[in-house]
Design an enzyme around this catalytic site. Structure first.
Site, PDB file in Angstrom:
ATOM      1  N   CYS A   1     -33.598 -15.693  16.945  1.00  0.00           N
ATOM      2  CA  CYS A   1     -33.921 -16.052  15.568  1.00  0.00           C
ATOM      3  C   CYS A   1     -35.079 -15.213  15.046  1.00  0.00           C
ATOM      4  O   CYS A   1     -35.903 -14.718  15.815  1.00  0.00           O
ATOM      5  CB  CYS A   1     -34.308 -17.513  15.498  1.00  0.00           C
ATOM      6  SG  CYS A   1     -33.131 -18.597  16.286  1.00  0.00           S
TER       7      CYS A   1
ATOM      8  N   ARG B   1     -31.980  -9.682  14.446  1.00  0.00           N
ATOM      9  CA  ARG B   1     -32.388 -10.594  15.518  1.00  0.00           C
ATOM     10  C   ARG B   1     -31.489 -11.820  15.609  1.00  0.00           C
ATOM     11  O   ARG B   1     -31.469 -12.509  16.629  1.00  0.00           O
ATOM     12  CB  ARG B   1     -33.823 -11.080  15.260  1.00  0.00           C
ATOM     13  CG  ARG B   1     -34.855 -10.006  15.355  1.00  0.00           C
ATOM     14  CD  ARG B   1     -36.197 -10.594  15.054  1.00  0.00           C
ATOM     15  NE  ARG B   1     -36.595 -11.543  16.070  1.00  0.00           N
ATOM     16  CZ  ARG B   1     -37.373 -11.264  17.106  1.00  0.00           C
ATOM     17  NH1 ARG B   1     -37.854 -10.055  17.237  1.00  0.00           N
ATOM     18  NH2 ARG B   1     -37.681 -12.165  17.986  1.00  0.00           N
TER      19      ARG B   1
ATOM     20  N   TRP C   1     -29.983 -17.876  15.125  1.00  0.00           N
ATOM     21  CA  TRP C   1     -28.972 -17.533  16.135  1.00  0.00           C
ATOM     22  C   TRP C   1     -28.765 -18.829  16.906  1.00  0.00           C
ATOM     23  O   TRP C   1     -29.638 -19.265  17.649  1.00  0.00           O
ATOM     24  CB  TRP C   1     -29.481 -16.416  17.043  1.00  0.00           C
ATOM     25  CG  TRP C   1     -28.457 -15.932  18.019  1.00  0.00           C
ATOM     26  CD1 TRP C   1     -27.519 -14.959  17.809  1.00  0.00           C
ATOM     27  CD2 TRP C   1     -28.263 -16.383  19.366  1.00  0.00           C
ATOM     28  NE1 TRP C   1     -26.757 -14.781  18.944  1.00  0.00           N
ATOM     29  CE2 TRP C   1     -27.193 -15.653  19.911  1.00  0.00           C
ATOM     30  CE3 TRP C   1     -28.882 -17.339  20.156  1.00  0.00           C
ATOM     31  CZ2 TRP C   1     -26.735 -15.836  21.208  1.00  0.00           C
ATOM     32  CZ3 TRP C   1     -28.423 -17.532  21.464  1.00  0.00           C
ATOM     33  CH2 TRP C   1     -27.358 -16.779  21.971  1.00  0.00           C
TER      34      TRP C   1
ATOM     35  N   GLY D   1     -36.733 -20.144  19.756  1.00  0.00           N
ATOM     36  CA  GLY D   1     -36.926 -20.574  21.136  1.00  0.00           C
ATOM     37  C   GLY D   1     -36.039 -21.768  21.446  1.00  0.00           C
ATOM     38  O   GLY D   1     -35.133 -22.091  20.669  1.00  0.00           O
TER      39      GLY D   1
ATOM     40  N   GLU E   1     -21.254  -0.009  31.612  1.00  0.00           N
ATOM     41  CA  GLU E   1     -21.831   0.079  30.267  1.00  0.00           C
ATOM     42  C   GLU E   1     -20.737   0.322  29.219  1.00  0.00           C
ATOM     43  O   GLU E   1     -20.756  -0.277  28.142  1.00  0.00           O
ATOM     44  CB  GLU E   1     -22.896   1.196  30.246  1.00  0.00           C
ATOM     45  CG  GLU E   1     -23.497   1.525  28.894  1.00  0.00           C
ATOM     46  CD  GLU E   1     -24.192   0.330  28.217  1.00  0.00           C
ATOM     47  OE1 GLU E   1     -24.380  -0.721  28.842  1.00  0.00           O
ATOM     48  OE2 GLU E   1     -24.512   0.475  27.025  1.00  0.00           O
TER      49      GLU E   1
ATOM     50  N   LYS F   1     -19.808  -2.005  25.974  1.00  0.00           N
ATOM     51  CA  LYS F   1     -19.813  -1.506  24.587  1.00  0.00           C
ATOM     52  C   LYS F   1     -18.527  -1.898  23.879  1.00  0.00           C
ATOM     53  O   LYS F   1     -18.537  -2.371  22.751  1.00  0.00           O
ATOM     54  CB  LYS F   1     -19.943   0.029  24.532  1.00  0.00           C
ATOM     55  CG  LYS F   1     -21.303   0.617  24.804  1.00  0.00           C
ATOM     56  CD  LYS F   1     -22.311   0.453  23.703  1.00  0.00           C
ATOM     57  CE  LYS F   1     -23.116  -0.790  23.851  1.00  0.00           C
ATOM     58  NZ  LYS F   1     -24.172  -0.854  24.822  1.00  0.00           N
TER      59      LYS F   1
ATOM     60  N   HIS G   1      -8.382  -4.344  45.962  1.00  0.00           N
ATOM     61  CA  HIS G   1      -8.736  -5.583  46.673  1.00  0.00           C
ATOM     62  C   HIS G   1      -8.446  -6.826  45.835  1.00  0.00           C
ATOM     63  O   HIS G   1      -9.051  -7.872  46.030  1.00  0.00           O
ATOM     64  CB  HIS G   1     -10.199  -5.541  47.104  1.00  0.00           C
ATOM     65  CG  HIS G   1     -10.458  -4.461  48.105  1.00  0.00           C
ATOM     66  ND1 HIS G   1     -10.082  -4.561  49.420  1.00  0.00           N
ATOM     67  CD2 HIS G   1     -10.985  -3.220  47.961  1.00  0.00           C
ATOM     68  CE1 HIS G   1     -10.390  -3.447  50.054  1.00  0.00           C
ATOM     69  NE2 HIS G   1     -10.932  -2.612  49.189  1.00  0.00           N
TER      70      HIS G   1
ATOM     71  N   LYS H   1     -30.137  -9.024  18.747  1.00  0.00           N
ATOM     72  CA  LYS H   1     -30.746  -7.822  19.297  1.00  0.00           C
ATOM     73  C   LYS H   1     -31.821  -8.142  20.326  1.00  0.00           C
ATOM     74  O   LYS H   1     -31.979  -7.427  21.305  1.00  0.00           O
ATOM     75  CB  LYS H   1     -31.337  -7.020  18.132  1.00  0.00           C
ATOM     76  CG  LYS H   1     -31.887  -5.662  18.520  1.00  0.00           C
ATOM     77  CD  LYS H   1     -30.780  -4.701  18.832  1.00  0.00           C
ATOM     78  CE  LYS H   1     -31.261  -3.362  19.322  1.00  0.00           C
ATOM     79  NZ  LYS H   1     -30.199  -2.623  19.997  1.00  0.00           N
TER      80      LYS H   1
END
Ligand code: F6R
Length: 598
Positions: A2, A27, A72, A99, A478, A482, A501, A593
Site C-alpha cells: 500500500c 506500490r 493492496w 502493513g 526468471e 516474467k 523425473h 512493487k
C-alpha cells in the site's frame, strides 16, 4: 504494497494527495481513498481502482489537510468498503495503514464486546476503533496507548476531527517518510513521492510517533520523550518517471539495461580495479569466509541463484541461494565466517529485511545489494552495494534484476581475487568480458527477432515449460516468472535434467518447451532433453549462440555471464505475449512493487 500520502499546508490537500498517490501507484492499486478535514468534519472518499478514479469524486473537495491511500488488499476484497481511510465508530478519527495487524481478530472481538461495530473486513479498522477507545481528549496519548496493542507491521497516518491542524504518523517495520517545507508538511511511504515537494526529508523509525502541523514536525520515542530527528541527505534520487515515448515502462526499462549495467559497473570499477566504497573487510576476513548465502525474494532470488553458482565456481566456497521468507524461519546455522548477501531492488521487502536482521543478530558478514538509497535494508546493512538502475516503475523487474546480476558478478570477482582463489591474470578475462556485456545486450535489443510469431507459439500452447542447466536454469526461473507475472499464462521452469523425473508426463503435442542452450559445456545435455520432449510431440523454442541452430541467436560470452544475455530476449518475449493478450503490463493484477508485508 500500500502507499500512504498525507499533506498539511496552505494548498489544496486533495489535489496534492491524489497526485502523490498517483506517483505511489506502483506500490498497490486495487483501490484508493482520501480523508480530509473540511467544514469541521472528516470527509472520506474512496474508489475501486486507481487514484485517478478519485479525482472525479473529489473535484469539489477542498481542504488544507488530509491523508490518502492506495490499497493492496490483504484482508478483505478490493472494494470501497475495505479501501482506506477507515473511520472510528464516532467518526472522529480517520486512519490509513500499510502493513498487517496480526492480532486483529482478537482485538476485533474485544472491541465488538465493547459495542464497536465493524463495517469492513480489514485488519486496519481495529486501529481506528482502538484509538477512539483510548482517546481522552489527547490525540498523541490515544495513539501512544494504541500502538503497543498492535502486533505485526504498520505505517500509519491519522487524522482527528478535534485536531484540525495536525496529522499523526507512526511506524513499525513498514517505511514512512516525512517531508517539510515552509508552511507545508507531507507524509509518504516512499521517499520518491517527497523529493520534488519537500526541502527537508526525515525517515520515521520503528516505535516513533510524529506530529505534523504545517510549520512543525515533532517526534516522540516509545517512552513519549521528544527526540530530535536528523534529516536524510538526499542524493542521487532520480525522478525520471516518464515513459520517454515507450508504450510501457517495462519496455523502456528493458531498453535501459545496457545503460543501467554500465552505470552500476562504473561505480564499482576503476579500470580493472574493483572497489566497494566503505567495505572494510581485510583479505584475511575474506579468506575466513567458509560459506555464502544469497538471500532474497522473487526475481532478486533468481539473481541470488546466479550468485550461488558463480560464487561456488570462482570464490570456491559452498554457496546457496535462499528464499528470504524460508530462510528467516529456518534457524540458519550462520556465524561470523558466513557471508550473507542480501539482494533487494526496493530495499523494503519485509521477508528480506527480516533475513538481514537475523544475519546481523548472528554476527554474520553481511553485504546488501540494493537499488533504492535510504531504504530500510540499505540503512540497516553495514555494507551496501547500490545498483544504479534508477527508479524502476514497471512492477515486473527487468533493469534492476540485470543490475543486481552485474553487482553480484563484481562482488564475487572481488572476493575471488582478494582471497587468492582467482589469479589476477585470470580475473582480467572475466572483468573485460563483464564490461563488454552492455554492448552485447545492445546487439540483442537491436536484433530483428520476430517476437510476435514466437509469442503466438506461447499463446497456442496448453503447457509451457522453460528448461536450462546451471546458470541457464537460473535464467529460466526468471523468464518463467516474467511470463507468468505480466501475461497471466501458467508456465514453469525446470532444471533440464529434472524433466524426466516426473514432469515429462505433461509433455505432448500441445506443449511448448523453451530451452536455453548457449553454454558450451552444457548445451548438448540440454539439447538431449529438448529431443526427448520433441519425441513426445512438443513444440520447441531455443535460445542459442551461432554455434548451433535455434530460434533466437544471441552473442557468445563466458558461461557465467549468459544470465545477463539470455534473459533479454525472454523479457521481450514475455512483454510481447502480454501485449498481444492486452494485459495491463506495467501493473499486473494482484502484484505490488514493494512487498512490505510477509
Ligand atoms: C518480479 C519482481 C519480484 C521482486 C521481489 C523482490 O518481477 O519484481 O519478484 O523481485 O518482490 O523485490 P525486491 O527486489 O524489491 O526485494
Amino acid at each position: 504494497m500500500c502507499g500512504i500520502m498525507g499533506y498539511i499546508g496552505e494548498e489544496n490537500a486533495t489535489e496534492i494527495i491524489i497526485s502523490g498517490l498517483e506517483a505511489l501507484e506502483y506500490r498497490g492499486y486495487d483501490s484508493a481513498g482520501i480523508a480530509v478535514y473540511s467544514y469541521e468534519d472528516i470527509i472520506c472518499k474512496k474508489c475501486i481502482g486507481s487514484p485517478a478514479e478519485l479525482k472525479e469524486k473529489t473535484s469539489e473537495l477542498y481542504s488544507n489537510i488530509g491523508i490518502g491511500h492506495n490499497r493492496w488488499a490483504t484482508h478483505g476484497r478490493a472494494d470501497e468498503i475495505n479501501a482506506h481511510p477507515h473511520l472510528s465508530q464516532n467518526g472522529i478519527f480517520a486512519v490509513v495503514h500499510n502493513g498487517i495487524i496480526e492480532n486483529y481478530e482478537k482485538l476485533k472481538t474485544e472491541l465488538m464486546d465493547k459495542g464497536y461495530n465493524f463495517v469492513s473486513e480489514t485488519d486496519t479498522e481495529v486501529i481506528a476503533h482502538l484509538i477512539e477507545e483510548n482517546y481522552k481528549g489527547d490525540l498523541k496519548g490515544a495513539v501512544s496507548a494504541t500502538l503497543p496493542l498492535l502486533e505485526g507491521s504498520y505505517a500509519l497516518a491519522i487524522l482527528c476531527k478535534d485536531y484540525p491542524d495536525t496529522i499523526v504518523c507512526a511506524k513499525r517495520s513498514s517505511p514512512l517518510f516525512v517531508g517539510t517545507d515552509s508552511n507545508s508538511a507531507y507524509i509518504a511511504s516512499d521517499i520518491s513521492a517527497l523529493t520534488q515537494k519537500s526541502k527537508r526529508i526525515f525517515r520515521l523509525n520503528d516505535g516513533e510517533i510524529g506530529l505534523l502541523t504545517k510549520d512543525s514536525f515533532k517526534v516522540y520515542d516509545t517512552d513519549g520523550c521528544r527526540i530530535k530527528k536528523s534529516e536524510i541527505k538526499i542524493k542521487n534520487i532520480e525522478n525520471n518517471i516518464n515513459k520517454d515515448g515507450y508504450e510501457h515502462f517495462m519496455l523502456k526499462e528493458i531498453m535501459e539495461q545496457p545503460a543501467s549495467i554500465r552505470k552500476t559497473l562504473s561505480e564499482i570499477f576503476d579500470g580493472r580495479k574493483i572497489r566497494f566504497k566503505g567495505l572494510k573487510w581485510s583479505a584475511n576476513d575474506i579468506k575466513q569466509i567458509n560459506n555464502v548465502h544469497f538471500v532474497a525474494c522473487g526475481s532478486a532470488y533468481h539473481a541470488g541463484m546466479v550468485g550461488a553458482y558463480v560464487c561456488t565456481e570462482l570464490f570456491k566456497r559452498n554457496s546457496t541461494a535462499e528464499i528470504a521468507s524460508e530462510f528467516r524461519y529456518s534457524n540458519p546455522c550462520i556465524d561470523k565466517n558466513t557471508l550473507i548477501v542480501i539482494i533487494s531492488q526496493s530495499g523494503e521487502t519485509a521477508d528480506t529485511l527480516a533475513a538481514l536482521r537475523i544475519a546481523n543478530e548472528k554476527n554474520a558478514k553481511v553485504i546488501s545489494i540494493v537499488n533504492v538509497e535510504n531504504s530500510t535494508i540499505s540503512l540497516e546493512s553495514k555494507n551496501t552495494i547500490f545498483t544504479k538502475a534508477g527508479p524502476e516503475i514497471a512492477v515486473a523487474t527487468t533493469k534492476a534484476y540485470s543490475a543486481q546480476l552485474a553487482a553480484i558478478y563484481s562482488l564475487v570477482l572481488y572476493l575471488a581475487v582478494i582471497s587468492g582463489e582467482l589469479k589476477k591474470i585470470e580475473a582480467v578475462k572475466y572483468i573485460d568480458e563483464l564490461k563488454r556485456i552492455p554492448e552485447k545486450i545492445e546487439t540483442i535489443l537491436n536484433q530483428n527477432i520476430d517476437y510476435k510469431t514466437l509469442s503466438e507459439k506461447i499463446l497456442n500452447s496448453e503447457y509451457i515449460c522453460f528448461i536450462g542447466r546451471n546458470y541457464e536454469y537460473c535464467t529460466v526461473m526468471e523468464a518463467s516468472l516474467k511470463l507468468k507475472e505480466i501475461s497471466y499464462i501458467p508456465c514453469e521452469a525446470y532444471a533440464a535434467g529434472e524433466l524426466k523425473h516426473g514432469t515429462i508426463s505433461l509433455i505432448d503435442k500441445n506443449s511448448l518447451v523453451i530451452a536455453l542452450c548457449c553454454s558450451d559445456r552444457l548445451s548438448s545435455k540440454t539439447l538431449s532433453n529438448v529431443n526427448e520432449t520433441k519425441a513426445r510431440g512438443a513444440e520447441v523454442l531455443t535460445v542459442v549462440t551461432k554455434k548451433i541452430s535455434g530460434d533466437i541467436i544471441i552473442p557468445e560470452t563466458i558461461e557465467i555471464y549468459y544470465p545477463l544475455l539470455e534473459i533479454i530476449p525472454l523479457q521481450l518475449l514475455a512483454y510481447n505475449t502480454a501485449l498481444i493478450k492486452g494485459c495491463e503490463i506495467d501493473k499486473p493484477k494482484n502484484l505490488a512493487k514493494s512487498v512490505t508485508v510477509e
